[in-house]
Enzyme design. Structure first.
Site, PDB file in Angstrom:
ATOM      1  CB  VAL A 135       1.043   6.276   7.430  1.00 48.73           C
ATOM      2  CG1 VAL A 135       2.145   6.154   6.397  1.00 48.73           C
ATOM      3  CG2 VAL A 135       0.216   7.535   7.168  1.00 48.73           C
ATOM      4  N   GLY A 138       1.115  -3.223   6.988  1.00 50.73           N
ATOM      5  CA  GLY A 138       0.908  -4.505   7.663  1.00 50.73           C
ATOM      6  C   GLY A 138      -0.196  -4.493   8.688  1.00 50.73           C
ATOM      7  CB  SER A 141      -5.665  -0.895   5.796  1.00 45.23           C
ATOM      8  OG  SER A 141      -4.883  -1.103   4.659  1.00 45.23           O
ATOM      9  CB  ALA A 143      -8.574  -7.606   5.582  1.00 46.42           C
ATOM     10  CG  ASP A 185      -4.043  -9.494   6.387  1.00 47.40           C
ATOM     11  OD1 ASP A 185      -3.286 -10.223   7.028  1.00 47.40           O
ATOM     12  OD2 ASP A 185      -3.683  -8.420   5.866  1.00 47.40           O
TER      13      ASP A 185
END
Ligand code: PMV
Length: 347
Positions: A135, A138, A141, A143, A185
């Site tokens: 959850v 940053g 996720s 990517a 990312d």
């Protein structure tokens, strides 16, 4: 076969990286997204069935319709967003995203992957996606999911996807989600190694002098990357001189951080992270809760701690001696983190 990709954390340099300064990011191998692409047992060529139970998504989209490339597309048969605990698990960026936008992002990744290899599937396809990214905000996720999907396309076609190509294609999908992301990312997730990154330049991987351990603590407060980046932009426009100075200072911390990582000087890396945090506070992206967590991490013996990613909530990172990691993790949880992970860098 299932294809996968790791999560990520920005160690130093977020926000300033949008303004051309360097940043350092590390893969988080402990948490992965995975994807499988197979022929579907029903449907016409050009149709994609998506099953992404972790994000509450069960959908059928047309691969080549323009709708698959736009956030406004209307996918069918969508499960309600936000109802699954893991619907937020794919990252804070998804609070900006309707399920149909997520379906469109996944379809765009499949389409770009097929186009990259010049592959035309004979029939409909079925994409299954899982993500154990938390959850926490940053953690890259979107990517990670995208790179896992691109790798699944390559696997389906019996091809190899070079990390650079995975990164470049994933950036196209990141733009679908984030507007104009810096590209850090998709780069760190596709390369799967610590990187030194300057926007629009080839990344370099960092040779880690001594492996180190990070605690990643989720504040449990999601926030919109897009809005935080826009807020910094507004303040920069109002006072460019001060913000450019702050970005320069962050850039200097990144340069020093790179040398500290290469030289295995981990206490120094920690100090630079804490310094970076103070600069992030000055650019207005920290919060009292993040600062409470950071203080708890430092008081329990971490070498350094900071927010990671866009801020406004999301993730706190602490670096500590391996013998203190348990104590730091406990302190962060007691101070209000909703969960905390431990990951090794460079081992
Ligand atoms: O919170 P995340 O993982 O979306 O990271 C955002 C990092 C920024 O530097 C604030 C934006 C960017 O595009 O690099």
């Amino acid at each position: 076969m299932t294809s996968s990709a790791p999560g990520k954390a920005i160690l130093l340099g977020e926000h300033a990286v949008v303004y051309g300064r360097p940043a350092i990011a590390v893969p988080v191998h402990a948490l992965q997204a995975s994807a499988t692409l197979k022929p579907a047992d029903r449907g016409e060529p050009g149709q994609l069935w998506i099953e992404a139970p972790d994000i509450g998504l069960s959908s059928q989209v047309e691969l080549h319709s323009p709708a698959a490339a736009t956030p406004q597309s209307q996918a069918e048969n969508l499960a309600p967003a936000g109802s699954s605990p893991v619907s937020r698990a794919a990252g804070r960026e998804q609070i900006d995203r309707a399920p149909e936008s997520q379906a469109a992002g996944l379809a765009t990744a499949v389409r770009l992957g097929l186009e990259h290899f010049g592959g035309t599937p004979a029939g409909a396809l079925r994409l299954e996606v899982h993500s154990d990214l938390p959850v926490a905000a940053g953690m890259g996720s979107s990517a990670a999911v995208t790179v896992a999907v691109l790798r699944a396309v390559a696997e389906h076609l019996g091809q190899q996807l070079a990390p650079e190509a995975a990164s470049r294609l994933a950036y196209e999908v990141e733009r679908h989600y984030h507007g104009q992301p810096s590209g850090i990312d998709n780069t760190v997730v596709a390369l799967g190694a610590p990187i030194y990154y300057v926007r629009e330049r080839p990344p370099s991987t960092i040779a880690v002098g001594a492996p180190f351990t990070l605690v990643l603590a989720d504040s449990g407060r999601p926030a919109s990357t897009r809005e935080l980046v826009a807020g910094v932009r507004q303040r920069w426009e109002a006072d460019p001189a001060s913000y450019e100075r702050l970005f320069d200072e962050i850039g200097a911390a990144v340069e020093a951080g790179r040398t500290a990582i290469e030289g295995g000087r981990l206490a120094e890396l920690g100090q630079l992270m804490t310094h970076n945090q103070l600069l992030l506070e000055q650019i207005g992206v920290s919060t009292p809760l993040l600062e409470t967590l950071i203080t708890a991490g430092l008081e329990s013996g971490a070498w350094g701690a900071k927010l990671s990613g866009a801020g406004g909530g999301g993730l706190v990172l602490a670096v500590a001696d391996a013998g203190l990691i348990g104590a730091v993790r406990t302190a962060l949880l007691e101070a209000g983190a909703v969960r905390a992970f431990v990951t090794e860098v460079g081992s």
